[in-house]
Enzyme design. Structure first.
Site, PDB file in Angstrom:
ATOM      1  N   LYS A 119     -11.363 -43.524  15.686  1.00 35.40           N
ATOM      2  CA  LYS A 119     -11.045 -44.133  14.382  1.00 35.40           C
ATOM      3  C   LYS A 119      -9.989 -45.213  14.554  1.00 35.40           C
ATOM      4  O   LYS A 119     -10.149 -46.337  14.082  1.00 35.40           O
ATOM      5  CB  LYS A 119     -10.523 -43.049  13.423  1.00 35.40           C
ATOM      6  CG  LYS A 119      -9.913 -43.594  12.154  1.00 35.40           C
ATOM      7  CD  LYS A 119      -9.456 -42.494  11.218  1.00 35.40           C
ATOM      8  CE  LYS A 119      -8.001 -42.103  11.344  1.00 35.40           C
ATOM      9  NZ  LYS A 119      -7.032 -43.115  10.881  1.00 35.40           N
ATOM     10  N   ASN A 120      -8.891 -44.864  15.231  1.00 33.55           N
ATOM     11  CA  ASN A 120      -7.779 -45.811  15.295  1.00 33.55           C
ATOM     12  C   ASN A 120      -8.048 -46.995  16.217  1.00 33.55           C
ATOM     13  O   ASN A 120      -7.291 -47.969  16.215  1.00 33.55           O
ATOM     14  CB  ASN A 120      -6.492 -45.093  15.724  1.00 33.55           C
ATOM     15  CG  ASN A 120      -5.966 -44.190  14.616  1.00 33.55           C
ATOM     16  OD1 ASN A 120      -6.485 -44.221  13.501  1.00 33.55           O
ATOM     17  ND2 ASN A 120      -4.965 -43.390  14.921  1.00 33.55           N
TER      18      ASN A 120
ATOM     19  N   CYS B 111      -2.776 -42.150   4.648  1.00 30.68           N
ATOM     20  CA  CYS B 111      -2.180 -40.843   4.386  1.00 30.68           C
ATOM     21  C   CYS B 111      -0.740 -40.980   3.918  1.00 30.68           C
ATOM     22  O   CYS B 111      -0.010 -41.856   4.382  1.00 30.68           O
ATOM     23  CB  CYS B 111      -2.204 -39.997   5.668  1.00 30.68           C
ATOM     24  SG  CYS B 111      -3.834 -39.433   6.123  1.00 30.68           S
TER      25      CYS B 111
ATOM     26  N   ARG C 141       6.192 -45.418   5.325  1.00 33.92           N
ATOM     27  CA  ARG C 141       5.227 -46.295   5.998  1.00 33.92           C
ATOM     28  C   ARG C 141       5.406 -47.775   5.615  1.00 33.92           C
ATOM     29  O   ARG C 141       4.485 -48.414   5.092  1.00 33.92           O
ATOM     30  CB  ARG C 141       3.786 -45.843   5.744  1.00 33.92           C
ATOM     31  CG  ARG C 141       3.534 -44.446   6.240  1.00 33.92           C
ATOM     32  CD  ARG C 141       2.069 -44.106   6.304  1.00 33.92           C
ATOM     33  NE  ARG C 141       1.486 -44.452   7.598  1.00 33.92           N
ATOM     34  CZ  ARG C 141       0.262 -44.111   7.966  1.00 33.92           C
ATOM     35  NH1 ARG C 141      -0.506 -43.441   7.151  1.00 33.92           N
ATOM     36  NH2 ARG C 141      -0.196 -44.466   9.148  1.00 33.92           N
TER      37      ARG C 141
ATOM     38  N   ASP D 184      -0.256 -37.573  15.651  1.00 30.12           N
ATOM     39  CA  ASP D 184      -1.528 -37.203  15.019  1.00 30.12           C
ATOM     40  C   ASP D 184      -2.024 -35.828  15.477  1.00 30.12           C
ATOM     41  O   ASP D 184      -2.915 -35.251  14.847  1.00 30.12           O
ATOM     42  CB  ASP D 184      -2.603 -38.260  15.317  1.00 30.12           C
ATOM     43  CG  ASP D 184      -2.405 -39.513  14.480  1.00 30.12           C
ATOM     44  OD1 ASP D 184      -1.591 -39.490  13.545  1.00 30.12           O
ATOM     45  OD2 ASP D 184      -3.066 -40.525  14.771  1.00 30.12           O
TER      46      ASP D 184
ATOM     47  N   ARG E 204     -12.235 -38.860   6.206  1.00 31.09           N
ATOM     48  CA  ARG E 204     -11.768 -40.210   6.556  1.00 31.09           C
ATOM     49  C   ARG E 204     -11.778 -40.398   8.077  1.00 31.09           C
ATOM     50  O   ARG E 204     -11.907 -41.532   8.549  1.00 31.09           O
ATOM     51  CB  ARG E 204     -10.337 -40.422   6.062  1.00 31.09           C
ATOM     52  CG  ARG E 204     -10.218 -40.635   4.567  1.00 31.09           C
ATOM     53  CD  ARG E 204      -8.804 -41.002   4.187  1.00 31.09           C
ATOM     54  NE  ARG E 204      -8.241 -41.860   5.223  1.00 31.09           N
ATOM     55  CZ  ARG E 204      -6.990 -41.799   5.664  1.00 31.09           C
ATOM     56  NH1 ARG E 204      -6.147 -40.945   5.160  1.00 31.09           N
ATOM     57  NH2 ARG E 204      -6.592 -42.605   6.609  1.00 31.09           N
TER      58      ARG E 204
HETATM   59  C1  UD1 Z   1      -1.064 -45.668  13.543  1.00 32.32           C
HETATM   60  C2  UD1 Z   1      -2.233 -44.741  13.409  1.00 32.32           C
HETATM   61  C3  UD1 Z   1      -1.788 -43.365  12.930  1.00 32.32           C
HETATM   62  C4  UD1 Z   1      -0.704 -42.825  13.845  1.00 32.32           C
HETATM   63  C5  UD1 Z   1       0.423 -43.838  13.993  1.00 32.32           C
HETATM   64  C6  UD1 Z   1       1.478 -43.419  15.012  1.00 32.32           C
HETATM   65  C7  UD1 Z   1      -4.029 -46.223  12.837  1.00 32.32           C
HETATM   66  C8  UD1 Z   1      -5.024 -46.660  11.814  1.00 32.32           C
HETATM   67  N1  UD1 Z   1      -3.158 -45.278  12.449  1.00 32.32           N
HETATM   68  O1  UD1 Z   1      -0.504 -45.820  12.241  1.00 32.32           O
HETATM   69  O2  UD1 Z   1      -2.909 -42.494  12.961  1.00 32.32           O
HETATM   70  O3  UD1 Z   1      -0.174 -41.634  13.283  1.00 32.32           O
HETATM   71  O4  UD1 Z   1      -0.121 -45.100  14.440  1.00 32.32           O
HETATM   72  O5  UD1 Z   1       0.901 -43.154  16.238  1.00 32.32           O
HETATM   73  O6  UD1 Z   1      -4.042 -46.676  13.977  1.00 32.32           O
HETATM   74  N2  UD1 Z   1       7.127 -48.353  10.737  1.00 32.32           N
HETATM   75  C9  UD1 Z   1       8.135 -49.071  10.123  1.00 32.32           C
HETATM   76  N3  UD1 Z   1       7.888 -50.394   9.839  1.00 32.32           N
HETATM   77  C10 UD1 Z   1       6.709 -51.012  10.159  1.00 32.32           C
HETATM   78  C11 UD1 Z   1       5.698 -50.252  10.791  1.00 32.32           C
HETATM   79  C12 UD1 Z   1       5.930 -48.931  11.074  1.00 32.32           C
HETATM   80  O7  UD1 Z   1       9.218 -48.549   9.839  1.00 32.32           O
HETATM   81  O8  UD1 Z   1       6.571 -52.206   9.883  1.00 32.32           O
HETATM   82  C13 UD1 Z   1       7.350 -46.920  11.026  1.00 32.32           C
HETATM   83  C14 UD1 Z   1       6.366 -46.039  10.235  1.00 32.32           C
HETATM   84  O9  UD1 Z   1       6.858 -45.795   8.923  1.00 32.32           O
HETATM   85  C15 UD1 Z   1       6.320 -44.795  11.091  1.00 32.32           C
HETATM   86  C16 UD1 Z   1       6.447 -45.363  12.512  1.00 32.32           C
HETATM   87  O10 UD1 Z   1       7.020 -46.662  12.378  1.00 32.32           O
HETATM   88  O11 UD1 Z   1       7.436 -43.987  10.790  1.00 32.32           O
HETATM   89  C17 UD1 Z   1       5.115 -45.465  13.248  1.00 32.32           C
HETATM   90  O12 UD1 Z   1       4.243 -46.312  12.507  1.00 32.32           O
HETATM   91  P1  UD1 Z   1       3.087 -47.153  13.190  1.00 32.32           P
HETATM   92  O13 UD1 Z   1       3.158 -46.979  14.682  1.00 32.32           O
HETATM   93  O14 UD1 Z   1       3.110 -48.522  12.642  1.00 32.32           O
HETATM   94  O15 UD1 Z   1       1.816 -46.383  12.660  1.00 32.32           O
HETATM   95  P2  UD1 Z   1       0.544 -46.981  11.952  1.00 32.32           P
HETATM   96  O16 UD1 Z   1       0.106 -48.224  12.654  1.00 32.32           O
HETATM   97  O17 UD1 Z   1       0.741 -46.995  10.490  1.00 32.32           O
END
Ligand code: UD1
Length: 429
Positions: A21-22, A115, A120, A305, A397
């Site tokens: 998925k990711n 989720c 986030r 995850d 999902r």
């Molecule tokens: C992706 C994955 C999700 C996984 C996560 C961490 C997808 C579609 N989803 O989510 O399944 O759980 O990686 O491995 O690939 N953060 C900030 N600011 C930002 C971006 C992130 O503070 O601009 C924080 C987030 O709130 C979170 C952490 O960084 O606490 C990790 O987020 P991130 O690595 O960006 O995860 P996603 O890309 O949303």
């Protein structure tokens, strides 16, 4: 829809793991920048993929789906806007930001969904894009970006965000010189995005390491690519085997991406035997050992995850296990539901203590997010009696045919209409 699972049975047999998925979601968004025809194999049939396909179709691109193959033709102009109803359905819709900036030099999008795991934010995405020269205007409705040109150079993420790394990789391909991304996410899905973009004509190096180098290009070609398999789906079936004391074999599995999950399972007394790069057999004892400490970390650390999923397997371990969630501040949605099944868990801040119990019992529970839902399925398989899981749209999902796959392993599991659907059916009968 709801799942009804009658637990207490061992699993046996072979289960094929679907595409990741990711990995597939950012790759689908990235097809926009090629302006060519892309054929993607090993795509999972899950609702997040169908939502992303809907976004591509809304934009005006041609998309067809045939079994696990998705063909996308982005060889004509479209508008760089996604309506909020579509954006809000999933988190990875944010990757359209980098794709729009690349293809159109502008983007108008609302905030992504996904989720509920905490705040986030997308500040890291916007900070790097702004340093590269993107003019960003944010208000409550969303984000407006203009990018007359992007500056090459060295950029450092203050945290290795998966989504921000993907956005910056995709946008960087239109920079006026090479882009060096420091402290990027190193997840296997980042490597898969690099491999896809390179197959389509890009020149990106270093994904999976502490430094990614993007050499800009606007010359792409038609491309056929097979998406990597889903390491979290694989971790889910490994945990299901662990929780039920079963022996099962996984095929089409990303064996080399399962390192930390396999390490934890081995500490629990589970034997994981790889046969090749894609096939492994897991054999679990009837009584699992507890684990001192599982701490979620960016890759190559233990994946957030898989946290809920492993917790479900530890519920009946002979002793106390400790879990620390370091990535998301609100990722214990499963705990209150697991307690309804007899689990003994305490949470303090980001630390959960799981006190193994002799037996779990069936209950009526609710999937509150994707992996929380998967944890309930695992607990239900190992519980005595029947468990009814509501709101399984969260599970669907990210899991292709979960109930069919579990049934093929001998589980007693079925899909029921939701309470509302049942009431409607009764009214019309
Ligand atoms: C992706 C994955 C999700 C996984 C996560 C961490 C997808 C579609 N989803 O989510 O399944 O759980 O990686 O491995 O690939 N953060 C900030 N600011 C930002 C971006 C992130 O503070 O601009 C924080 C987030 O709130 C979170 C952490 O960084 O606490 C990790 O987020 P991130 O690595 O960006 O995860 P996603 O890309 O949303």
């Amino acid at each position: 829809m709801r799942y009804l699972i009658e637990g207490g049975r061992k699993l046996s047999g072979t289960v094929p793991i679907s595409g990741s998925k990711n990995a597939v979601l950012p790759i689908l968004a990235a097809t926009i920048i090629t302006g060519k025809k892309t054929v993607l194999h090993n795509c999972p049939d899950i609702s997040d993929v169908r939502c992303t396909v809907d976004i591509l179709k809304y934009l005006g691109y041609h998309v067809s789906m045939d079994a696990d193959t998705i063909t996308v033709d982005t060889g004509f102009d479209a508008s760089p806007r996604v309506p909020s109803q579509l954006m809000g359905k999933l988190r990875s819709s944010i990757i359209f930001l980098g794709a729009f900036i690349n293809r159109f030099g502008s983007a108008q999008i609302s905030y992504p969904g996904g989720c509920e795991l905490g705040k986030r934010p997308i500040d890291i995405h916007l900070s790097i894009l702004s340093q590269m020269g993107v003019q960003i205007h944010e208000d409550i409705t969303g984000i407006n970006c203009k990018a007359p040109s992007l500056k090459g150079g060295e950029y450092r993420l203050n945290f290795p965000s998966v989504g921000a790394t993907e956005n910056v990789m995709i946008a960087s391909l239109i920079a006026d010189g090479p882009v060096i991304i420091k402290n990027p996410a190193k997840e296997p899905e980042i490597v898969d995005l690099q491999n896809f973009l390179n197959k389509a004509g890009a020149c990106i190096n270093g994904a999976g390491t502490d430094c990614i180098t993007v050499t800009p290009t606007n010359t792409f070609s038609d491309c056929e690519y097979s998406v990597c398999s889903d390491r979290i789906e694989a971790a889910t079936y490994l945990s299901a085997a662990a929780a039920t004391g079963s022996t099962i074999t996984l095929t089409n599995a990303p064996v080399s991406d399962l390192g930390k999950t396999v390490n934890i399972l081995e500490k629990m007394g589970v034997i994981v035997m790889p046969h090749s790069q894609t096939v492994l057999t897991v054999t679990a004892p009837n009584h699992l050992k507890p684990v001192d400490m599982i701490a979620t970390m960016p890759h190559p650390g233990f994946p957030t995850d898989a946290q809920a999923i492993l917790m479900a397997a530890l519920l009946r371990a002979a002793g106390t296990s400790m879990i620390v969630e370091n990535i998301f501040e609100n990722r214990y949605n499963h705990v209150e539901e697991l307690k309804k099944m007899g689990a003994q868990i305490t949470v303090s801040g980001n630390t959960a203590r799981v006190y193994g119990v002799k037996e779990l019992h069936g209950a009526r529970v609710r999937a509150r997010d994707l992996r929380a839902g998967a944890a309930l399925v695992i607990a239900a398989l190992s519980a005595e009696g029947k468990t009814l899981i509501d709101d399984v749209y969260h599970i669907e999902r990210g899991y292709e045919n979960m109930i069919l796959k579990l049934r093929s392993l001998g589980a007693k599991a079925e899909i029921l209409p939701s309470a509302e659907q049942s009431a409607t059916l009764l009214r019309h009968s």
